[in-house]
Design a protein around this motif. Structure first.
Motif, short mmCIF file in Angstrom:
data_model
loop_
_atom_site.label_atom_id
_atom_site.label_comp_id
_atom_site.label_asym_id
_atom_site.label_seq_id
_atom_site.Cartn_x
_atom_site.Cartn_y
_atom_site.Cartn_z
N SER A 92 0.92 -1.25 0.00
CA SER A 92 -0.08 -0.06 -0.06
C SER A 92 0.82 1.24 0.07
N ARG A 93 1.95 1.18 0.75
CA ARG A 93 2.89 2.40 0.82
C ARG A 93 3.53 2.59 -0.61
N THR A 94 4.13 1.51 -1.27
CA THR A 94 4.73 1.57 -2.52
C THR A 94 3.85 2.40 -3.41
N ALA A 95 2.43 1.67 -3.56
CA ALA A 95 1.56 2.18 -4.36
C ALA A 95 1.19 3.61 -4.39
N GLU A 96 1.00 3.82 -3.01
CA GLU A 96 0.78 5.31 -2.55
C GLU A 96 1.79 6.35 -3.25
#
Length: 158
Positions: A92-96
């Motif tokens: 989720s952090r990488t996607a954000e």
């Protein structure tokens, strides 16, 4: 409603009691070591069928991946992965950071790794074939490959 052929993949063999409990909710076919199961599951789409299957079997079996058995009209297979909370948070952090959805990010990362693996495997096989060709002719090599393919367990029937 259409049914979709789905394959369930486990990192460990399903126990007999787990299989019995799971087959009460949906008919399943297991491979020889119970690390893969096949199921026909109803759903308007393969995505919905995989979601339904995970809900039905998730409490009974250690499902790691659910995938469609056959590619769709675009040659793609659905990959339904349940990540541990820490991996989900990292994704989720990488996607954000990249401005993509977690699904798009995972798809991109998976594509990159599979492309890298394919390139490395091709290089490895090319090196091995060149090494084998140093001691024989291409005709003898192809004959030997043909014999090996037709006599190997699990070889293609042609």
């Amino acid at each position: 409603m259409p049914h979709h052929a789905l394959e369930n993949v486990f990192t460990r063999s399903a126990r007999p009691a787990e299989l019995r409990a799971a087959t009460r909710s949906i008919p399943l076919a297991a491979n020889h070591d119970a690390t893969r199961l096949m199921a026909l599951c109803p759903g308007k789409t393969a995505r919905r069928a995989a979601h339904r299957l995970r809900r039905r079997l998730g409490t009974h079996l250690p499902i790691d991946v659910i995938t469609t058995r056959y590619p769709d009209t675009h040659g793609q297979v659905l990959l339904n992965v349940s990540l541990p909370p820490a991996a989900q948070a990292t994704l989720s952090r990488t996607a954000e950071q990249t401005g993509q959805s977690p699904e798009q990010t995972l798809k991109r990362m998976l594509h990159q790794k599979l492309t890298q693996y394919d390139r490395e495997e091709t290089d490895r096989l090319t090196h091995a074939v060149k090494h084998l060709l140093t001691g024989t002719t291409p005709a003898h090599f192809l004959t030997a490959v043909g014999h090996a393919l037709t006599r190997s367990p699990g070889a293609a029937p042609w």
